[in-house]
Motif scaffolding. Structure first.
Motif, PDB file in Angstrom:
ATOM      1  N   ASP A  37       4.857  17.457  -5.755  1.00  0.00           N
ATOM      2  CA  ASP A  37       4.998  16.331  -6.670  1.00  0.00           C
ATOM      3  C   ASP A  37       4.103  15.175  -6.235  1.00  0.00           C
ATOM      4  OD1 ASP A  37       6.300  15.158  -4.508  1.00  0.00           O
ATOM      5  OD2 ASP A  37       8.306  15.470  -5.345  1.00  0.00           O
ATOM      6  N   VAL A  38       4.135  14.081  -7.008  1.00  0.00           N
ATOM      7  CA  VAL A  38       3.243  12.946  -6.758  1.00  0.00           C
ATOM      8  C   VAL A  38       3.555  12.291  -5.417  1.00  0.00           C
ATOM      9  CG1 VAL A  38       2.589  10.645  -7.554  1.00  0.00           C
ATOM     10  CG2 VAL A  38       2.748  12.523  -9.198  1.00  0.00           C
ATOM     11  N   ALA A  39       4.841  12.179  -5.067  1.00  0.00           N
ATOM     12  CA  ALA A  39       5.199  11.555  -3.792  1.00  0.00           C
ATOM     13  C   ALA A  39       4.622  12.341  -2.614  1.00  0.00           C
ATOM     14  CB  ALA A  39       6.713  11.445  -3.672  1.00  0.00           C
ATOM     15  N   SER A  40       4.719  13.655  -2.674  1.00  0.00           N
ATOM     16  CA  SER A  40       4.177  14.488  -1.604  1.00  0.00           C
ATOM     17  C   SER A  40       2.658  14.406  -1.570  1.00  0.00           C
ATOM     18  CB  SER A  40       4.629  15.938  -1.790  1.00  0.00           C
ATOM     19  OG  SER A  40       3.973  16.791  -0.866  1.00  0.00           O
ATOM     20  N   ALA A  41       2.028  14.557  -2.728  1.00  0.00           N
ATOM     21  CA  ALA A  41       0.569  14.516  -2.763  1.00  0.00           C
ATOM     22  C   ALA A  41       0.038  13.168  -2.285  1.00  0.00           C
ATOM     23  CB  ALA A  41       0.077  14.811  -4.179  1.00  0.00           C
ATOM     24  N   THR A  42       0.726  12.093  -2.639  1.00  0.00           N
ATOM     25  CA  THR A  42       0.306  10.762  -2.204  1.00  0.00           C
ATOM     26  C   THR A  42       0.413  10.622  -0.697  1.00  0.00           C
ATOM     27  OG1 THR A  42       0.973   9.784  -4.313  1.00  0.00           O
ATOM     28  CG2 THR A  42       0.750   8.289  -2.427  1.00  0.00           C
ATOM     29  N   ALA A  43       1.477  11.146  -0.116  1.00  0.00           N
ATOM     30  CA  ALA A  43       1.665  11.061   1.332  1.00  0.00           C
ATOM     31  C   ALA A  43       0.561  11.773   2.088  1.00  0.00           C
ATOM     32  CB  ALA A  43       3.021  11.641   1.718  1.00  0.00           C
ATOM     33  N   PHE A  44       0.008  12.824   1.502  1.00  0.00           N
ATOM     34  CA  PHE A  44      -1.081  13.556   2.154  1.00  0.00           C
ATOM     35  C   PHE A  44      -2.450  12.995   1.793  1.00  0.00           C
ATOM     36  CE2 PHE A  44       2.276  16.637   2.813  1.00  0.00           C
ATOM     37  CZ  PHE A  44       1.957  17.194   4.046  1.00  0.00           C
ATOM     38  N   ARG A  45      -2.580  12.378   0.630  1.00  0.00           N
ATOM     39  CA  ARG A  45      -3.883  11.885   0.192  1.00  0.00           C
ATOM     40  C   ARG A  45      -4.144  10.444   0.623  1.00  0.00           C
ATOM     41  NH1 ARG A  45      -8.050  12.576  -0.400  1.00  0.00           N
ATOM     42  NH2 ARG A  45      -8.671  11.741  -2.413  1.00  0.00           N
ATOM     43  N   ASP A  46      -3.109   9.608   0.589  1.00  0.00           N
ATOM     44  CA  ASP A  46      -3.275   8.190   0.898  1.00  0.00           C
ATOM     45  C   ASP A  46      -3.027   7.984   2.395  1.00  0.00           C
ATOM     46  OD1 ASP A  46      -2.734   5.378   1.328  1.00  0.00           O
ATOM     47  OD2 ASP A  46      -2.649   5.186  -0.850  1.00  0.00           O
ATOM     48  N   LYS A  47      -4.086   7.649   3.111  1.00  0.00           N
ATOM     49  CA  LYS A  47      -3.984   7.559   4.565  1.00  0.00           C
ATOM     50  C   LYS A  47      -3.045   6.435   5.013  1.00  0.00           C
ATOM     51  CE  LYS A  47      -8.513   9.674   5.359  1.00  0.00           C
ATOM     52  NZ  LYS A  47      -8.497  10.339   4.045  1.00  0.00           N
TER      53      LYS A  47
ATOM     54  N   ASP B 225       2.109   5.235   7.611  1.00  0.00           N
ATOM     55  CA  ASP B 225       3.405   4.567   7.598  1.00  0.00           C
ATOM     56  C   ASP B 225       4.534   5.563   7.883  1.00  0.00           C
ATOM     57  OD1 ASP B 225       2.340   2.064   7.101  1.00  0.00           O
ATOM     58  OD2 ASP B 225       2.724   2.117   4.935  1.00  0.00           O
ATOM     59  N   ILE B 226       4.457   6.730   7.254  1.00  0.00           N
ATOM     60  CA  ILE B 226       5.491   7.748   7.440  1.00  0.00           C
ATOM     61  C   ILE B 226       5.460   8.271   8.875  1.00  0.00           C
ATOM     62  CG2 ILE B 226       6.220  10.080   6.774  1.00  0.00           C
ATOM     63  CD1 ILE B 226       5.204   9.416   3.938  1.00  0.00           C
ATOM     64  N   LEU B 227       4.267   8.586   9.370  1.00  0.00           N
ATOM     65  CA  LEU B 227       4.145   9.136  10.719  1.00  0.00           C
ATOM     66  C   LEU B 227       4.580   8.125  11.776  1.00  0.00           C
ATOM     67  CD1 LEU B 227       0.725  11.020  10.409  1.00  0.00           C
ATOM     68  CD2 LEU B 227       3.015  11.997  10.320  1.00  0.00           C
ATOM     69  N   SER B 228       4.161   6.877  11.609  1.00  0.00           N
ATOM     70  CA  SER B 228       4.522   5.848  12.571  1.00  0.00           C
ATOM     71  C   SER B 228       6.031   5.648  12.615  1.00  0.00           C
ATOM     72  CB  SER B 228       3.818   4.533  12.204  1.00  0.00           C
ATOM     73  OG  SER B 228       4.128   3.518  13.128  1.00  0.00           O
ATOM     74  N   ALA B 229       6.677   5.622  11.443  1.00  0.00           N
ATOM     75  CA  ALA B 229       8.127   5.449  11.384  1.00  0.00           C
ATOM     76  C   ALA B 229       8.859   6.608  12.050  1.00  0.00           C
ATOM     77  CB  ALA B 229       8.578   5.294   9.931  1.00  0.00           C
ATOM     78  N   ALA B 230       8.250   7.796  12.026  1.00  0.00           N
ATOM     79  CA  ALA B 230       8.872   8.980  12.625  1.00  0.00           C
ATOM     80  C   ALA B 230       8.562   9.114  14.110  1.00  0.00           C
ATOM     81  CB  ALA B 230       8.412  10.231  11.885  1.00  0.00           C
TER      82      ALA B 230
ATOM     83  N   ALA C 114       6.807  17.892   9.717  1.00  0.00           N
ATOM     84  CA  ALA C 114       8.238  17.692   9.518  1.00  0.00           C
ATOM     85  C   ALA C 114       8.535  16.287   8.999  1.00  0.00           C
ATOM     86  CB  ALA C 114       8.984  17.939  10.824  1.00  0.00           C
ATOM     87  N   ALA C 115       7.735  15.304   9.424  1.00  0.00           N
ATOM     88  CA  ALA C 115       7.950  13.929   8.980  1.00  0.00           C
ATOM     89  C   ALA C 115       7.491  13.709   7.546  1.00  0.00           C
ATOM     90  CB  ALA C 115       7.218  12.971   9.922  1.00  0.00           C
ATOM     91  N   LEU C 116       6.428  14.383   7.159  1.00  0.00           N
ATOM     92  CA  LEU C 116       5.857  14.214   5.820  1.00  0.00           C
ATOM     93  C   LEU C 116       6.601  15.086   4.803  1.00  0.00           C
ATOM     94  CD1 LEU C 116       2.130  14.321   6.943  1.00  0.00           C
ATOM     95  CD2 LEU C 116       3.260  12.345   5.901  1.00  0.00           C
ATOM     96  N   PRO C 117       6.523  14.725   3.522  1.00  0.00           N
ATOM     97  CA  PRO C 117       7.133  15.564   2.476  1.00  0.00           C
ATOM     98  C   PRO C 117       6.279  16.799   2.203  1.00  0.00           C
ATOM     99  CG  PRO C 117       6.063  13.677   1.474  1.00  0.00           C
ATOM    100  CD  PRO C 117       5.953  13.479   2.957  1.00  0.00           C
TER     101      PRO C 117
END
Length: 418
Positions: free
Chosen positions: A104-114, A119-124, A259-262
């Protein structure tokens, strides 16, 4: 099932209809540049598809999505398939419009938008270099005040090291501003700044199937860099040996990031990990697609399956090829980039022992410029052997051979070898 395939990759290599199988209907929406100019080859590439739509200027053309919607209204797709970095978000948007499963868009954005990824990786708690979004000059200067020079500035949604810059001082800031006029606009730019990390670059490539890792292995670029090609210097990469002490830490860090990313239940991935000069590992980024720049070929040479084929067959429910837990042999690659000038001579065959494939991508007489991407090349080799040391020896000899045999005329009278 009826699949809509968004494609900008060479159809001579990506045989989507065959991989999906006759039990599925495949509709191809493809970039014109992905097709052969030879009529017979073109016909063979398009065989097996229920329908084909060819579009020029594919990546920057919003009519691609409009055409996809029109096709969906006519025949209602069950799935949307894309394997290129630059089609992942477009495919995700269409899935949501069609109401079909997949990334979905949330997953694709997490992988495409650095920025979203960091932000996700740092929080994890995944170790990443200090970073900050850059929309304007003030953002960049505040970041430099915090971490000092040098810093790396890159597009948040780029790929292939396009427009990645190492900013080492005020003179480089001026160059950056000239290249990114959007930094002066009210809406600002879409850039990311990161603290520069002196490093050796490791890649970790593989695939997840139903949430379980099917393949994961690391390779190293040694003393070469993705930015070398943009400056006309060769790049090489080689798989790590099974007993290499870096292998498991690099894989473990990649597992933590995934594991941290969608991460989609079934997904290819291509991760970058920095081996810093103090011996620590710093996670850079990961894409939910196979590695480019012949990394797909290097992985296939070592493990057997071509990752995009494995991915498509798995999604389609076909019996995928068996993947060994460790490589059958160590494999490596070298890319030989262009340099400015007229290409006068380039070899047709490579005599170096250990080189299993050599390709050239330019003919004598071609006018060359520096590549804008880290995968730009006028020649390449694949090597195989029993160990990393053996493969890197072959790659080193191949680089020397190619630079000796290839001649570029720079200027009116000066002739230089690569």
């Amino acid at each position: 099932m009826r699949y809509l395939i968004l494609n900008r990759t060479p159809l001579s290599l990506f045989r989507f209809a065959d991989w999906l199988g006759a039990e599925h209907e495949a509709v191809l929406l493809t970039d014109a540049a992905a097709l052969s100019a030879d009529p017979a080859e073109r016909a063979a590439q398009l065989a097996g598809y229920a329908r084909v739509e060819v579009v020029d200027d594919f990546h920057f053309n919003p009519l691609v999505e409009s055409r996809a919607l029109a096709l969906h209204r006519e025949q209602s797709f069950d799935r949307v398939l894309a394997v290129s970095e630059f089609e992942l978000l477009r495919a995700a948007r269409l899935r949501e419009l069609f109401g079909v499963p997949g990334q979905d868009v949330a997953s694709a954005t997490a992988f495409r938008d650095k920025l979203a990824m960091k932000d996700i990786l740092s929080a994890a708690g995944v170790p990443v270099a200090d970073y900050a979004p850059v929309a304007n000059l003030a953002d960049l200067l505040r970041f430099v005040d915090r971490v000092g020079y040098p810093v790396v500035v890159k597009p948040r949604r780029g790929g292939g090291s396009m427009d990645v810059r190492v900013v080492r001082g005020p003179q480089d800031v001026e160059s950056l501003l000239r290249a990114h006029r959007e930094l002066g606009a009210d809406d600002g730019g879409q850039l990311l700044a990161e603290r520069f990390v002196e490093h050796e670059l490791l890649h970790v490539d593989g695939m997840v199937v139903a949430g379980e890792t099917r393949l994961m292995w690391a390779s190293t670029q040694g003393e070469t860099s993705c930015l070398d090609i943009k400056e006309g210097r060769p790049l090489h990469s080689c798989l790590l040996d099974p007993e290499d002490p870096l292998l498991e830490p690099a894989r473990d860090l990649t597992r933590r990031a995934l594991a941290a990313l969608p991460t989609p239940e079934t997904s290819m991935f291509h991760a970058e990990v920095f081996l810093a000069t103090d011996g620590s590992l710093v996670f850079n980024e990961v894409a939910s697609r196979a590695g480019g720049g012949m990394i797909e070929d290097m992985v296939a040479l070592a493990f057997g399956p071509f990752l995009p084929e494995l991915y498509v067959r798995t999604l389609a429910g076909n019996e995928p090829p068996v993947v060994p837990s460790a490589p059958d042999r160590i494999a490596g690659l070298s890319l030989f980039p262009p340099r400015p000038g007229t290409l006068e001579a380039i070899p047709d065959e490579c005599p170096v022992p250990g080189i299993v494939a050599y390709r050239r991508y330019a003919d004598p007489g071609a006018e060359l410029e520096l590549s804008q991407m880290s995968v730009g090349k006028i020649g390449s080799v694949l090597a195989a052997g029993g160990s990393r040391a053996e493969v890197e020896k072959a790659l080193t000899e191949a680089i020397t051979w190619f630079e000796t045999a290839t001649v570029i005329r720079s200027g009116a009278t000066q002739t230089v070898r690569l």
